[in-house]
Design an enzyme around this catalytic site. Structure first.
Site, PDB file in Angstrom:
ATOM      1  N   LYS A   1       0.848  -1.307   0.073  1.00 38.32           N
ATOM      2  CA  LYS A   1       0.111  -0.072   0.022  1.00 38.32           C
ATOM      3  C   LYS A   1       0.934   1.186   0.163  1.00 38.32           C
ATOM      4  O   LYS A   1       0.750   2.298  -0.846  1.00 38.32           O
ATOM      5  CB  LYS A   1      -0.773  -0.221   1.237  1.00 38.32           C
ATOM      6  CG  LYS A   1      -2.048   0.980   1.261  1.00 38.32           C
ATOM      7  CD  LYS A   1      -2.931   0.867   2.552  1.00 38.32           C
ATOM      8  CE  LYS A   1      -3.547  -0.440   2.598  1.00 38.32           C
ATOM      9  NZ  LYS A   1      -3.994  -0.528   4.061  1.00 38.32           N
TER      10      LYS A   1
ATOM     11  N   LYS B   1       2.418  -3.869  10.821  1.00 38.64           N
ATOM     12  CA  LYS B   1       1.357  -3.898  11.384  1.00 38.64           C
ATOM     13  C   LYS B   1       1.789  -4.236  13.035  1.00 38.64           C
ATOM     14  O   LYS B   1       2.080  -5.067  13.413  1.00 38.64           O
ATOM     15  CB  LYS B   1       0.612  -4.814  10.570  1.00 38.64           C
ATOM     16  CG  LYS B   1      -1.237  -4.418  11.011  1.00 38.64           C
ATOM     17  CD  LYS B   1      -1.482  -3.432  10.238  1.00 38.64           C
ATOM     18  CE  LYS B   1      -2.948  -3.229  10.475  1.00 38.64           C
ATOM     19  NZ  LYS B   1      -3.384  -2.150   9.443  1.00 38.64           N
TER      20      LYS B   1
ATOM     21  N   SER C   1      -1.613   9.761   7.439  1.00 35.39           N
ATOM     22  CA  SER C   1      -0.526   9.392   8.358  1.00 35.39           C
ATOM     23  C   SER C   1       0.799  10.003   8.124  1.00 35.39           C
ATOM     24  O   SER C   1       1.355  10.474   8.934  1.00 35.39           O
ATOM     25  CB  SER C   1      -0.445   7.791   8.639  1.00 35.39           C
ATOM     26  OG  SER C   1      -1.485   7.739   9.691  1.00 35.39           O
TER      27      SER C   1
HETATM   28  P1  NAD Z   1     -13.632  -0.043  13.478  1.00 36.40           P
HETATM   29  O1  NAD Z   1     -13.131  -0.594  14.739  1.00 36.40           O
HETATM   30  O2  NAD Z   1     -14.023   1.566  13.530  1.00 36.40           O
HETATM   31  O3  NAD Z   1     -14.883  -0.461  12.822  1.00 36.40           O
HETATM   32  C1  NAD Z   1     -15.139  -1.850  12.406  1.00 36.40           C
HETATM   33  C2  NAD Z   1     -16.529  -1.959  12.132  1.00 36.40           C
HETATM   34  O4  NAD Z   1     -16.720  -3.210  11.680  1.00 36.40           O
HETATM   35  C3  NAD Z   1     -17.387  -1.889  13.261  1.00 36.40           C
HETATM   36  O5  NAD Z   1     -18.713  -1.363  12.886  1.00 36.40           O
HETATM   37  C4  NAD Z   1     -17.825  -3.409  13.660  1.00 36.40           C
HETATM   38  O6  NAD Z   1     -19.082  -3.408  14.492  1.00 36.40           O
HETATM   39  C5  NAD Z   1     -17.788  -4.085  12.483  1.00 36.40           C
HETATM   40  N1  NAD Z   1     -17.552  -5.347  12.371  1.00 36.40           N
HETATM   41  C6  NAD Z   1     -16.794  -6.138  13.059  1.00 36.40           C
HETATM   42  N2  NAD Z   1     -16.996  -7.224  12.570  1.00 36.40           N
HETATM   43  C7  NAD Z   1     -18.068  -7.597  11.825  1.00 36.40           C
HETATM   44  C8  NAD Z   1     -18.507  -8.424  10.868  1.00 36.40           C
HETATM   45  N3  NAD Z   1     -18.243  -9.824  11.248  1.00 36.40           N
HETATM   46  N4  NAD Z   1     -19.397  -8.125   9.927  1.00 36.40           N
HETATM   47  C9  NAD Z   1     -19.712  -6.951   9.670  1.00 36.40           C
HETATM   48  N5  NAD Z   1     -19.324  -5.787  10.406  1.00 36.40           N
HETATM   49  C10 NAD Z   1     -18.369  -6.091  11.328  1.00 36.40           C
HETATM   50  O7  NAD Z   1     -12.523  -0.323  12.223  1.00 36.40           O
HETATM   51  P2  NAD Z   1     -12.216   0.671  11.049  1.00 36.40           P
HETATM   52  O8  NAD Z   1     -10.966   1.531  11.559  1.00 36.40           O
HETATM   53  O9  NAD Z   1     -13.273   1.256  10.297  1.00 36.40           O
HETATM   54  O10 NAD Z   1     -11.569  -0.322  10.080  1.00 36.40           O
HETATM   55  C11 NAD Z   1     -12.545  -1.165   9.196  1.00 36.40           C
HETATM   56  C12 NAD Z   1     -11.652  -1.783   8.111  1.00 36.40           C
HETATM   57  O11 NAD Z   1     -10.860  -0.811   7.434  1.00 36.40           O
HETATM   58  C13 NAD Z   1     -10.315  -2.880   8.723  1.00 36.40           C
HETATM   59  O12 NAD Z   1     -10.259  -3.908   7.621  1.00 36.40           O
HETATM   60  C14 NAD Z   1      -9.051  -1.977   8.642  1.00 36.40           C
HETATM   61  O13 NAD Z   1      -7.958  -2.606   8.381  1.00 36.40           O
HETATM   62  C15 NAD Z   1      -9.429  -1.043   7.491  1.00 36.40           C
HETATM   63  N6  NAD Z   1      -8.734   0.094   7.492  1.00 36.40           N
HETATM   64  C16 NAD Z   1      -8.912   1.080   8.321  1.00 36.40           C
HETATM   65  C17 NAD Z   1      -8.063   2.199   8.262  1.00 36.40           C
HETATM   66  C18 NAD Z   1      -8.383   3.410   9.216  1.00 36.40           C
HETATM   67  O14 NAD Z   1      -7.759   4.451   9.119  1.00 36.40           O
HETATM   68  N7  NAD Z   1      -9.228   3.306  10.248  1.00 36.40           N
HETATM   69  C19 NAD Z   1      -7.169   2.247   7.397  1.00 36.40           C
HETATM   70  C20 NAD Z   1      -7.066   1.373   6.552  1.00 36.40           C
HETATM   71  C21 NAD Z   1      -7.896   0.414   6.483  1.00 36.40           C
END
Ligand code: NAD
Length: 427
Positions: A92, A104, A356
């Site tokens: 990425k 990570k 970031s």
């Molecule tokens: P978060 O903790 O804010 O939210 C996760 C969400 O997923 C919550 O609403 C939770 O209830 C839901 N969830 C958990 N298990 C689930 C399931 N089995 N089915 C459906 N929903 C489910 O996390 P986030 O930061 O929003 O991250 C979500 C994804 O995005 C992850 O894969 C993370 O690696 C990716 N991501 C996040 C960021 C970031 O900056 N936050 C950056 C790149 C990638």
């Protein structure tokens, strides 16, 4: 049989390697994480007992700069998962041309079972355990699933205590008052939004004609749902870990967010509070959400959601991977055969790490940018790399995922080669 996530991730690498002329040394190097740290974190719980949690930090590759990647608090965190996520971060950062390698971290736990005091002690214990492994020129953590700016603030504070000086650039995603960047909290969703807006005309669509289902309603999912809603897309379904809601005529996303924040679950949406009104909706499961007849599917929860078991049932012609690794490698060919176009995670969700990087630059220069400057630079970067990947896919007749890996591999290959490969030493 459980598939190792890392071997699954490596299969994408193998596929992309067929399309690049690259020294064998580069491929060999990229199959192995550079360093993996496993730590035990003893935490005094509020009731006086002692619990020991398992934590990880993996630095996958630092050929292009210090390593960068989030920290996840989740029951399914394992060394394999952290290594795969670090692998994806490597690619990425290269896709976005950031001067970083990939890393990570994570702790295996259900954070919802801990009090705020316990979470703080755990976070500080984690930093104590990994302090010699991280640093602004070595490895820079950031938020991921179930970690947030407050957690990043504790991490920076603990690192400062250990080093006996202020080191804001050691983590990103911090609260603004502790050196965080404007726009970091919305950056992942904003980046994905820019990719979608850029690609929509190529897909022959307009926002008003596009229905969207979003799986996951956290930092990434809820914000992209709201950005799409305001841009005129019809967001018809959203879900969280407890289930989802579907309304073919479109959901009022700002109200859904408000109710989710108040009730902590999507299922409560439309069934309580002021929006429990006339909107005709269904309560659906996460599995049902993935298989809805929509134009765009946005997985924004966790990995391994679309596998060879359900890929045949996916009906959306376009998928934008906001989560990391929501589609397994054995589902890729099934979706491809069925003409479903996947915009890959290593491009779509790269907005988070891009801002970031901006935060790290601001911390080191001491000069802080306006929100307009952050979002403007983010848009330029996301548009540039979306165009690049689209052009590579057209040129090589590959999927967008393979094109993104090819793009990253060329940049990683140049960096690794610059230090000397077999070609250099043996010719
Ligand atoms: P978060 O903790 O804010 O939210 C996760 C969400 O997923 C919550 O609403 C939770 O209830 C839901 N969830 C958990 N298990 C689930 C399931 N089995 N089915 C459906 N929903 C489910 O996390 P986030 O930061 O929003 O991250 C979500 C994804 O995005 C992850 O894969 C993370 O690696 C990716 N991501 C996040 C960021 C970031 O900056 N936050 C950056 C790149 C990638």
């Amino acid at each position: 049989m459980t598939i190792s996530l890392l071997s699954d991730a490596n299969q994408r690498l193998e596929k992309a390697l067929q399309y690049v002329t690259i020294d064998d040394d580069v491929a060999t190097r990229l199959h192995y994480p550079k360093a993996s740290l496993v730590v035990s974190i003893p935490v005094r719980m509020d009731d006086g007992t002692l619990r020991v949690f398992q934590g990880y930090r993996v630095r996958y590759d630092d050929s292009r700069g210090p390593t960068k990647g989030g920290v996840r608090y989740h029951p399914s965190v394992s060394l394999d998962e952290v290594q795969s996520l670090a692998f994806w971060m490597t690619f990425k950062c290269a896709v976005l041309n950031l001067p970083f390698g990939g890393a990570k971290g994570g702790i295996t736990l259900n954070p919802k079972e801990l009090s705020k005091f316990e979470l703080e002690r755990l976070t500080r214990g984690y930093v104590d355990a990994i302090a010699d492994f991280i640093g602004p020129d070595i490895d820079i953590p950031a938020p991921d699933v179930y970690t947030n700016p407050m957690v990043m603030g504790w991490m920076m504070d603990q690192y400062n205590i250990i080093r006996r000086k202020l080191v804001p650039a050691v983590v990103t995603g911090k609260p603004i008052t502790m050196g965080g960047s404007l726009g970091r909290e919305t950056a992942t969703a904003m980046g994905a939004f820019f990719v979608m807006q850029r690609a929509l005309p190529w897909l022959g669509r307009t926002p008003a004609e596009t229905t969207v289902a979003v799986q996951g309603f956290g930092n990434a999912g809820a914000i992209i749902a709201e950005l799409l809603y305001h841009a005129g897309y019809r967001v018809v379904a959203v879900s969280d870990s407890k289930g989802g809601v579907y309304a073919p005529q479109g959901l009022d996303i700002p109200s859904v967010r408000q109710i989710k924040n108040a009730n902590q679950e999507i299922k409560a949406v439309y069934c309580t509070g002021t929006v429990c009104s006339d909107v005709d909706h269904e309560v659906i499961s996460n599995e049902q959400l993935l298989e809805l007849d929509v134009d765009v599917l946005v997985p924004a929860a966790l990995e391994n959601q679309i596998t060879s078991s359900n890929a045949h049932h996916i009906r959306a012609p376009f998928i934008f991977e906001v989560a990391n690794g929501p589609i397994t490698s054995d589902a890729d060919p099934i979706l491809e055969e069925r003409g479903i176009q996947v915009f890959p995670d290593i491009l779509v969700n790269a907005g988070g790490v891009t801002v970031s990087y901006f935060e790290w630059v601001q911390n080191r220069s001491g000069l802080y940018w306006s929100l307009e400057e952050v979002n403007g630079r983010l848009e330029t970067s996301m548009n540039r790399e979306t165009d690049n990947i689209w052009a590579i896919a057209k040129d090589l007749h590959t999927s967008l995922r393979t094109a993104a890996y090819v793009h990253a591999l060329n940049r990683l290959g140049d960096a690794i080669k610059a230090k000397g490969t077999r070609d250099f030493y043996m010719n």
